[in-house]
Scaffold this motif. Structure first.
Motif, PDB file in Angstrom:
ATOM      1  N   SER A 197     -14.193   5.548   3.400  1.00 18.03           N
ATOM      2  CA  SER A 197     -13.152   4.737   4.022  1.00 18.03           C
ATOM      3  C   SER A 197     -13.204   3.309   3.499  1.00 18.03           C
ATOM      4  CB  SER A 197     -13.306   4.755   5.541  1.00 18.03           C
ATOM      5  OG  SER A 197     -14.641   4.475   5.877  1.00 18.03           O
ATOM      6  N   GLU A 198     -14.182   2.991   2.647  1.00 19.48           N
ATOM      7  CA  GLU A 198     -14.202   1.647   2.049  1.00 19.48           C
ATOM      8  C   GLU A 198     -13.213   1.530   0.898  1.00 19.48           C
ATOM      9  OE1 GLU A 198     -16.270   4.019   1.429  1.00 19.48           O
ATOM     10  OE2 GLU A 198     -17.369   3.805  -0.467  1.00 19.48           O
ATOM     11  N   LEU A 199     -12.623   2.657   0.490  1.00 18.24           N
ATOM     12  CA  LEU A 199     -11.818   2.644  -0.734  1.00 18.24           C
ATOM     13  C   LEU A 199     -10.390   2.212  -0.482  1.00 18.24           C
ATOM     14  CD1 LEU A 199     -13.078   5.873  -2.479  1.00 18.24           C
ATOM     15  CD2 LEU A 199     -13.800   3.498  -2.824  1.00 18.24           C
ATOM     16  N   LEU A 200      -9.973   1.224  -1.231  1.00 15.02           N
ATOM     17  CA  LEU A 200      -8.573   0.825  -1.272  1.00 15.02           C
ATOM     18  C   LEU A 200      -7.906   1.560  -2.409  1.00 15.02           C
ATOM     19  CD1 LEU A 200      -9.200  -3.019  -1.082  1.00 15.02           C
ATOM     20  CD2 LEU A 200      -8.166  -1.624   0.723  1.00 15.02           C
ATOM     21  N   ARG A 201      -6.609   1.836  -2.275  1.00 12.58           N
ATOM     22  CA  ARG A 201      -5.873   2.327  -3.434  1.00 12.58           C
ATOM     23  C   ARG A 201      -5.775   1.194  -4.445  1.00 12.58           C
ATOM     24  NH1 ARG A 201      -2.585   3.871   0.624  1.00 12.58           N
ATOM     25  NH2 ARG A 201      -0.946   2.459  -0.095  1.00 12.58           N
ATOM     26  N   VAL A 202      -5.662   1.568  -5.729  1.00 12.90           N
ATOM     27  CA  VAL A 202      -5.672   0.546  -6.780  1.00 12.90           C
ATOM     28  C   VAL A 202      -4.569  -0.483  -6.569  1.00 12.90           C
ATOM     29  CG1 VAL A 202      -5.283   0.182  -9.240  1.00 12.90           C
ATOM     30  CG2 VAL A 202      -6.854   1.942  -8.476  1.00 12.90           C
ATOM     31  N   GLU A 203      -3.438  -0.055  -6.021  1.00 14.69           N
ATOM     32  CA  GLU A 203      -2.307  -0.969  -5.874  1.00 14.69           C
ATOM     33  C   GLU A 203      -2.390  -1.797  -4.589  1.00 14.69           C
ATOM     34  OE1 GLU A 203      -2.287   2.270  -5.979  1.00 14.69           O
ATOM     35  OE2 GLU A 203      -0.960   3.142  -4.464  1.00 14.69           O
ATOM     36  N   GLU A 204      -3.381  -1.542  -3.726  1.00 20.10           N
ATOM     37  CA  GLU A 204      -3.478  -2.310  -2.476  1.00 20.10           C
ATOM     38  C   GLU A 204      -4.105  -3.687  -2.713  1.00 20.10           C
ATOM     39  OE1 GLU A 204      -4.324  -0.165   1.472  1.00 20.10           O
ATOM     40  OE2 GLU A 204      -5.338   1.110  -0.010  1.00 20.10           O
ATOM     41  N   PRO A 205      -3.694  -4.688  -1.901  1.00 17.11           N
ATOM     42  CA  PRO A 205      -4.360  -6.001  -2.009  1.00 17.11           C
ATOM     43  C   PRO A 205      -5.826  -5.872  -1.589  1.00 17.11           C
ATOM     44  CG  PRO A 205      -2.489  -6.075  -0.456  1.00 17.11           C
ATOM     45  CD  PRO A 205      -2.650  -4.663  -0.874  1.00 17.11           C
TER      46      PRO A 205
END
Lengths: 423, 423
Positions: B203-211
């Motif tokens: 759950s620490e992962l942001l999508r590449v396009e997220e700020p």
């Protein structure tokens, strides 16, 4: 019988050295325009601009272990005889933020990759601790001192904001993708791929799907060149082969020069090698760069310019065509893609066997690589004449044999050019 | 606070050696089915069957020069003082057949690559001759003897009919394409590409396009793995990332195992690394092969089998994920493609700098290659912890550092694994 083209003065060729030929091409190699592609489709593309870090990495103080975050000063004096107990007042999974500030004597359960609470300056491994639970509260006991910074990756450990991540002209493969994704580059600005027309000439050529005929051979150079173009980063377009109609051939080549970024021809026409080229150059449409190179194989390799487009007329011999592409056409493609060094990588290697052939010209001999006890050996292929096609498949290098009247002995150092292992 | 997953017995792991882990995987690697592709689309594919020569090569006696085909015995005694003159009674361009039999004292004008008339046994270079024309007839004068076989490539010089051209499992690149085209293989039987599902967890992962967000990182492993899968010859399918819903995560992984040939996960979930895997294995759906490897980075690498499908659960650390793929998942993909040696190539190299870290486990240290005076050196990257991502991009090798309590000194021989330079 046809008039003999070899007696025509346009076939007088004066040879340039291979490096000189490469240098003659480069002024005409211009970087192509750019386009944006999603990161998922960027593999094998070339970065159009340098990429800098928009933020430090890591951008928060990261735990390197599963364990407890604490203030190292609180562990002072801890030992097997004098264990110190901390109340565990928070839990920080990866991706979450600490919920409460750490007071002296307290710790936070923390997972690998999670943000270390601001008040903590160290993480102690779970395995070094003992846990007790009582009345809904949790305690953790530690039997040794922990120094500041333990298992804690500081902000900017790998990279500071504004650090150069990737230089313009770099090809994107797995490692570049890691960097781009990490810093949020989900769209990547890359160079447009050069569109490379490939056209074989020669009425001896059968299409690959045609049955064999006496005195004729199948057209293999076109397909090999298409692979080489892709290995270099270009888009190959196989044009219809040109047989023996000179006028048609000229029209086709000129049309291709209008429509594509680069045109590569292979082979001659039935009334004489490179007749088309010679005619085009004489007609003033083309600016000839060279039409003979002091090299084997491929001495008749020709390059010319039409407006801002490059034309390479490579030998029809499979070996010579292969080598001519790698030495002259590939650097042009790579240059158009903005690669800072468009040439294939060179290395110094030990010649594994005697090479006895003598020559006034530099030879580019197909060969294989061998690594042994920290040394790198190169072995010339058994058959390496220009007409030989079978040894292309096992070639990992081109061994550079300078002009020699004695040959080169096993054990001597030679320059080897590493060939792309595409696919 | 969540219950502590590290205290659960399912996390007890006993480590296998890296080679042992590779061997545990291989029995479950089955070659995939085959499909036919046009030669123009075969680059990077793997041959499903061995290819033999349907005919000798060359399949006719080929001229190696522009010149005249003649009977060598007719040149006997020729010298500057006693030139011999031949009537030129035929012309054979490449792709044509001789029109008339050569009688003693006659010659045929012939071009490079053309079929030598049956009666001739040599070709003399044009430059060695002088031409005269008179009354519509052509004559050629020669001032030296020519020996049999000169400039004439005999039938089967490179290959005999039925010779093995290419072994099954070989990847098709430029040289293989040359061979396939030459022998008329315009359609090629290749292995189907393994379909590889890639799924990140955490759950620490942001999508590449997220700020960017505090305490969270962008998901880079998925994109890196997609490149690595392509370099290996597989087709990557990036699945939706799994956050912290264990039940959903299990469902997703099991569904992916039904639908794809291989499933790769990277990273843990917020309640503990590899919880999903442990649960799946405990539930009996999966056959665990190993869940700990005596290596750095990536000691927690896990592999399991579901029916006939392989699941690789790689570390969430970028460096460990990268190495885990190359050592374990890549050989599985290559094995499915029928490659006879599915592992990355190894070499013996000279360590370029001292490597001081000590370890009970084998280390696979990212590094670069240097060729100098016939020797090959490997240089460890400055940062090579498992969590480090930036050095992946400059890595050409993994340097194998065996378990050591002293480190390894510069100048010692080490094994280096050459990484793919994909794209």
């Amino acid at each position: 019988m046809n008039k003999d083209p070899m007696q025509n003065p346009k076939f007088k060729r004066s040879a340039v050295q291979p490096e000189q030929a490469q240098q003659l091409i480069m002024p005409y190699v211009k970087q192509l325009g750019t386009e944006q592609v999603p990161l998922t489709e960027a593999r094998g593309r070339f970065l159009a601009e340098s990429v800098r870090a928009p933020h430090p990495y890591p951008h928060f103080r990261r735990s390197g272990m599963d364990g407890y975050a604490l203030r190292s000063e609180d562990t002072r004096g801890a030992s097997t005889d004098q264990p110190i107990t901390f109340e565990v007042i928070d839990a920080v999974p990866a991706g979450s933020l600490p919920n409460v500030p750490l007071r002296p004597g307290t710790a936070a359960r923390i997972m690998t990759g999670a943000k270390v609470p601001d008040e903590a300056d160290a993480v102690v491994m779970l395995e070094m601790t003992e846990k007790q639970e009582q009345d809904g509260r949790t305690w953790m006991t530690l039997k040794r001192e922990i120094s500041a910074g333990t298992n804690l990756t500081p902000v900017g450990r790998e990279l500071q904001a504004e650090d150069l991540l990737l230089e313009a002209g770099r090809m994107i493969s797995a490692g570049e993708t890691t960097v781009l994704a990490t810093f949020g580059y989900h769209q990547v600005q890359v160079r447009r791929r050069p569109r490379v027309a490939i056209c074989s000439t020669g009425s001896e050529l059968l299409r690959v799907e045609e049955p064999l005929q006496d005195g004729r051979i199948r057209n293999s150079n076109t397909y090999t060149l298409a692979c080489q173009v892709q290995d270099a980063g270009g888009e190959p377009y196989i044009l219809e082969a040109i047989a023996d109609d000179l006028q048609l051939a000229k029209q086709r080549v000129m049309k291709a020069l209008e429509e594509y970024d680069i045109v590569i021809t292979t082979g001659g026409v039935s009334v004489g090698d490179y007749d088309i080229m010679a005619d085009l150059v004489q007609g003033g449409s083309l600016n000839l760069l060279f039409n003979k190179v002091a090299m084997r194989p491929g001495s008749v390799t020709t390059a010319a310019v039409y407006k801002d487009k490059l034309l390479f007329a490579l030998s029809g011999n499979p070996g010579a065509c292969f080598v001519g592409f790698e030495l002259f056409a590939r650097p042009a493609i790579r240059g158009m893609l903005g690669a800072p060094d468009p040439y294939l990588p060179h290395m110094e290697a030990v010649l594994g066997q005697d090479y006895d052939k003598i020559n006034n010209f530099t030879r580019f001999v197909r060969g294989s690589l061998q690594f042994k006890e920290g040394k790198v050996f190169v072995h010339p292929a058994k058959l390496d004449e220009s007409g030989v096609m079978i040894t292309i498949k096992d070639s990992e290098v081109l061994i550079v044999i300078p002009p020699t009247s004695t040959g080169v002995k096993a054990g001597q150092l030679v320059t080897a050019i590493r060939l792309p292992q595409g696919g």
